[in-house]
Design an enzyme around this catalytic site. Structure first.
Site, PDB file in Angstrom:
ATOM      1  N   ARG A 131       0.831  -1.201   0.000  1.00  0.00           N
ATOM      2  CA  ARG A 131       0.000   0.000   0.000  1.00  0.00           C
ATOM      3  C   ARG A 131       0.869   1.256   0.000  1.00  0.00           C
ATOM      4  O   ARG A 131       2.029   1.226   0.437  1.00  0.00           O
ATOM      5  CB  ARG A 131      -0.915   0.020   1.225  1.00  0.00           C
ATOM      6  N   LYS A 156      -1.686  -2.601   7.407  1.00  0.00           N
ATOM      7  CA  LYS A 156      -3.032  -2.272   7.853  1.00  0.00           C
ATOM      8  C   LYS A 156      -3.441  -3.227   8.970  1.00  0.00           C
ATOM      9  O   LYS A 156      -3.276  -4.437   8.861  1.00  0.00           O
ATOM     10  CB  LYS A 156      -4.006  -2.394   6.670  1.00  0.00           C
ATOM     11  N   HIS A 222      -3.345   3.362  -5.750  1.00  0.00           N
ATOM     12  CA  HIS A 222      -3.831   2.066  -5.266  1.00  0.00           C
ATOM     13  C   HIS A 222      -4.148   1.109  -6.406  1.00  0.00           C
ATOM     14  O   HIS A 222      -4.196  -0.109  -6.206  1.00  0.00           O
ATOM     15  CB  HIS A 222      -5.075   2.271  -4.393  1.00  0.00           C
ATOM     16  N   ARG A 225      -1.662  -1.623  -6.862  1.00  0.00           N
ATOM     17  CA  ARG A 225      -1.845  -2.769  -5.955  1.00  0.00           C
ATOM     18  C   ARG A 225      -2.901  -3.720  -6.515  1.00  0.00           C
ATOM     19  O   ARG A 225      -2.713  -4.942  -6.518  1.00  0.00           O
ATOM     20  CB  ARG A 225      -2.241  -2.254  -4.576  1.00  0.00           C
ATOM     21  N   HIS A 248      -3.959  -9.225   3.632  1.00  0.00           N
ATOM     22  CA  HIS A 248      -5.382  -9.250   3.980  1.00  0.00           C
ATOM     23  C   HIS A 248      -5.602 -10.212   5.143  1.00  0.00           C
ATOM     24  O   HIS A 248      -5.206 -11.383   5.077  1.00  0.00           O
ATOM     25  CB  HIS A 248      -6.227  -9.717   2.792  1.00  0.00           C
ATOM     26  N   TYR A 257     -10.835  -9.823  -6.384  1.00  0.00           N
ATOM     27  CA  TYR A 257     -10.073  -9.989  -7.609  1.00  0.00           C
ATOM     28  C   TYR A 257     -10.639 -11.078  -8.503  1.00  0.00           C
ATOM     29  O   TYR A 257     -10.315 -11.144  -9.687  1.00  0.00           O
ATOM     30  CB  TYR A 257      -8.593 -10.243  -7.274  1.00  0.00           C
TER      31      TYR A 257
END
Length: 296
Positions: A131, A156, A222, A225, A248, A257
């Site tokens: 990110r 994150k 972004h 990514r 994630h 995706y």
């Protein structure tokens, strides 16, 4: 809000919330207090309902509503007053198809970077899938050339992980380091090498390069990514591996995706194709027709 804010921050630290989340939650409570010109302690459930109604009418994003909801729920849970959120349903994030650049577009974009620093930043973003916020916090010591890895100290949710350091990216970073000689932050601000580059600087450079590349498709930093993840999926890599590389916590976040690149699903070989030769014979049984299979 003084003592309450301090209590909220202390509890969030104990629960392991990241600094970014703590800032976001406390900002949400401050906005709530300013909106009604009174302490959140003096509000009623209908006030919270009207606040969220105002957010919806102002067309705030689902993500913004989720942050507000989570902040308020945490705050009122500390006070054993969860009923304050009783009139507001948890905001559900609508599934949307994200923008993705083709491999040709990514190659063109990187090729139109005007400095070694720009080339290094955008090559790193695409080749690792990390990110923009993680790039800002990268230290020189986080780049492990020997292991071909990038250590993302605090992604994150406050979780660290390793990301891919591609050979081409490693070569480019070595060149960048020789020219710019970073001391602490890998990409530093013009204000000093002990200050990280700002997200606005990277975003502005990205849009400039996108325009130079004449890419009409909408995209932000972004998008690189999203492109990284989608191209891995199209190349046949397992969704679980992609989840780990992206950092994630929940596989559901990675499942977007599949919507971005449904063509990759259609390229999967059916198990029937791997069963060898099949003889198909037509038979008649009580006036019903079907296929009779025999496997060699």
């Amino acid at each position: 809000m003084g003592l309450l804010k301090d209590k909220m921050i202390s509890d969030m630290i104990v629960h392991g919330y990241s600094k970014k989340t703590i800032r976001s939650y406390t900002a949400c409570l401050s906005i709530l207090a300013r909106n009604f010109q009174k302490s959140p302690l003096d509000l009623l459930p209908i006030d919270i309902y009207n606040f969220f109604l105002g957010l919806r009418q102002a067309n705030k994003s689902d993500s913004a509503l989720i942050i507000f909801y989570s902040a308020f729920l945490f705050f009122y849970s500390l006070l054993d007053r969860k009923e304050m959120m009783g009139l507001v349903p948890f905001p559900k994030r609508k599934r949307k198809v994200v923008a993705v650049f083709s491999k040709t577009e990514v190659k063109t974009l990187i090729g139109n970077c005007t400095t070694v620093r720009e080339t290094s930043i955008f090559t790193l973003l695409y080749s690792s899938g990390i990110r923009i916020g993680e790039v800002l916090n990268l230290k020189v010591s986080d780049i492990d050339f020997e292991r071909k890895a990038i250590f993302v100290v605090s992604g994150k949710g406050g979780h660290g992980r390793y990301a891919i350091l591609a050979d081409k990216t490693a070569t480019l970073l070595k060149q960048y380091m020789e020219i710019y000689n970073p001391k602490f932050y890998l990409f530093f601000s013009k204000k000093g090498k002990n200050i990280p580059i700002s997200p606005r600087t990277i975003q502005a450079a990205f849009q400039k390069i996108r325009n130079l590349s004449r890419i009409q498709k909408y995209g932000t930093v972004h998008t690189l990514r999203h492109s990284f993840a989608t191209h891995l999926l199209e190349d046949g890599y397992c969704l679980v591996y992609i989840q780990k590389l992206l950092g994630h916590a929940d596989i559901k976040s990675t499942l977007i995706y599949l919507h971005v690149s449904p063509s990759s699903l259609l390229q999967i070989t059916s198990p029937l194709e791997k069963m060898g030769n099949i003889k198909l014979g037509v038979f008649e049984n009580q006036h019903q027709y079907g296929f009779q299979f025999s496997f060699d």
